[in-house]
Design a protein around this motif. Structure first.
Motif, mmCIF file in Angstrom:
data_model
loop_
_atom_site.group_PDB
_atom_site.id
_atom_site.type_symbol
_atom_site.label_atom_id
_atom_site.label_comp_id
_atom_site.label_asym_id
_atom_site.label_seq_id
_atom_site.Cartn_x
_atom_site.Cartn_y
_atom_site.Cartn_z
ATOM 1 N N GLU A 1 65.273 42.723 40.680
ATOM 2 C CA GLU A 1 64.944 43.399 41.933
ATOM 3 C C GLU A 1 65.851 42.915 43.064
ATOM 4 O O GLU A 1 66.313 43.711 43.887
ATOM 5 N N LYS A 2 66.136 41.623 43.114
ATOM 6 C CA LYS A 2 67.008 41.083 44.159
ATOM 7 C C LYS A 2 68.432 41.613 44.010
ATOM 8 O O LYS A 2 69.084 41.959 44.999
ATOM 9 N N VAL A 3 68.922 41.681 42.793
ATOM 10 C CA VAL A 3 70.272 42.210 42.562
ATOM 11 C C VAL A 3 70.325 43.687 42.942
ATOM 12 O O VAL A 3 71.258 44.133 43.622
ATOM 13 N N ALA A 4 69.323 44.449 42.533
ATOM 14 C CA ALA A 4 69.294 45.876 42.860
ATOM 15 C C ALA A 4 69.224 46.090 44.371
ATOM 16 O O ALA A 4 69.916 46.954 44.912
ATOM 17 N N ALA A 5 68.435 45.280 45.059
ATOM 18 C CA ALA A 5 68.323 45.403 46.519
ATOM 19 C C ALA A 5 69.653 45.073 47.187
ATOM 20 O O ALA A 5 70.092 45.747 48.123
ATOM 21 N N ARG A 6 70.315 44.039 46.702
ATOM 22 C CA ARG A 6 71.611 43.646 47.249
ATOM 23 C C ARG A 6 72.641 44.752 47.056
ATOM 24 O O ARG A 6 73.469 45.023 47.911
ATOM 25 N N ASP A 7 72.588 45.403 45.897
ATOM 26 C CA ASP A 7 73.549 46.444 45.580
ATOM 27 C C ASP A 7 73.140 47.815 46.124
ATOM 28 O O ASP A 7 73.793 48.815 45.844
ATOM 29 N N GLY A 8 72.023 47.859 46.866
ATOM 30 C CA GLY A 8 71.571 49.123 47.460
ATOM 31 C C GLY A 8 70.950 50.072 46.469
ATOM 32 O O GLY A 8 70.961 51.277 46.681
ATOM 33 N N LYS A 9 70.415 49.551 45.366
ATOM 34 C CA LYS A 9 69.822 50.410 44.335
ATOM 35 C C LYS A 9 68.310 50.318 44.321
ATOM 36 O O LYS A 9 67.671 50.780 43.401
ATOM 37 N N ALA A 10 67.717 49.673 45.302
ATOM 38 C CA ALA A 10 66.259 49.486 45.325
ATOM 39 C C ALA A 10 65.556 50.809 45.634
ATOM 40 O O ALA A 10 66.084 51.664 46.320
ATOM 41 N N GLY A 11 64.348 50.884 45.104
ATOM 42 C CA GLY A 11 63.453 51.965 45.481
ATOM 43 C C GLY A 11 63.657 53.212 44.759
ATOM 44 O O GLY A 11 63.156 54.211 44.882
#
Length: 145
Positions: free
Chosen positions: A135-145
């Protein structure tokens, strides 16, 4: 299925010899095809192993090994990460790739482990740690949500 597609190193790549303009352009076009097809998730070339380091583990001991590393044919000079339906699709794409080196070369395709592969050993705590990291990696890469 996600796969890592690895361009194996050659003596030329380990010497840091840059590709020709024609090869650079051909690889760019191939990367565009992969991106347009929704296959390519990421990819990059790697500098020669003389600029790298390895960390050797033995129990609690850690030892840093400076490059260059022996066995050039076992080294990776570049990679892609692809999302494909199966290994056969990955092979078909690799067969369309321009030869990534001036002379003979090899490209290796390896599937990634997925969390389902660890179902028998994954504790709830271990699963939660992996989920939080993802989740942290996805959020950093703008892929969250």
């Amino acid at each position: 299925m996600r796969v890592m597609v690895m361009v194996k190193a050659t003596e030329d790549s380990e010497e840091g010899i840059m590709p020709s303009t024609d090869l650079f352009e051909a690889m760019g076009k191939f990367n565009e095809e992969l991106a347009n097809a929704g296959i390519m998730l990421s990819g990059d070339g790697l500098k020669p192993s003389k600029l790298g380091k390895r960390v050797a583990f033995d129990g609690a001991s850690r030892r840093v090994i400076d490059g260059p590393f022996a066995e050039t044919r076992e080294l990776v000079a570049g990679y892609w990460i692809w999302e494909v339906k199966d290994m056969a699709e990955a092979v078909e794409w690799v067969k369309r790739c321009p030869n990534p080196m001036p002379g003979p070369s090899e490209i290796e395709i390896r599937p990634f482990y997925e969390m389902a592969d660890f179902a028998e050993i994954a504790s709830p705590e271990g699963q939660a740690s992996h989920d939080r990291a993802g989740e942290k990696v996805a959020a950093r890469d703008g892929k969250a949500g």
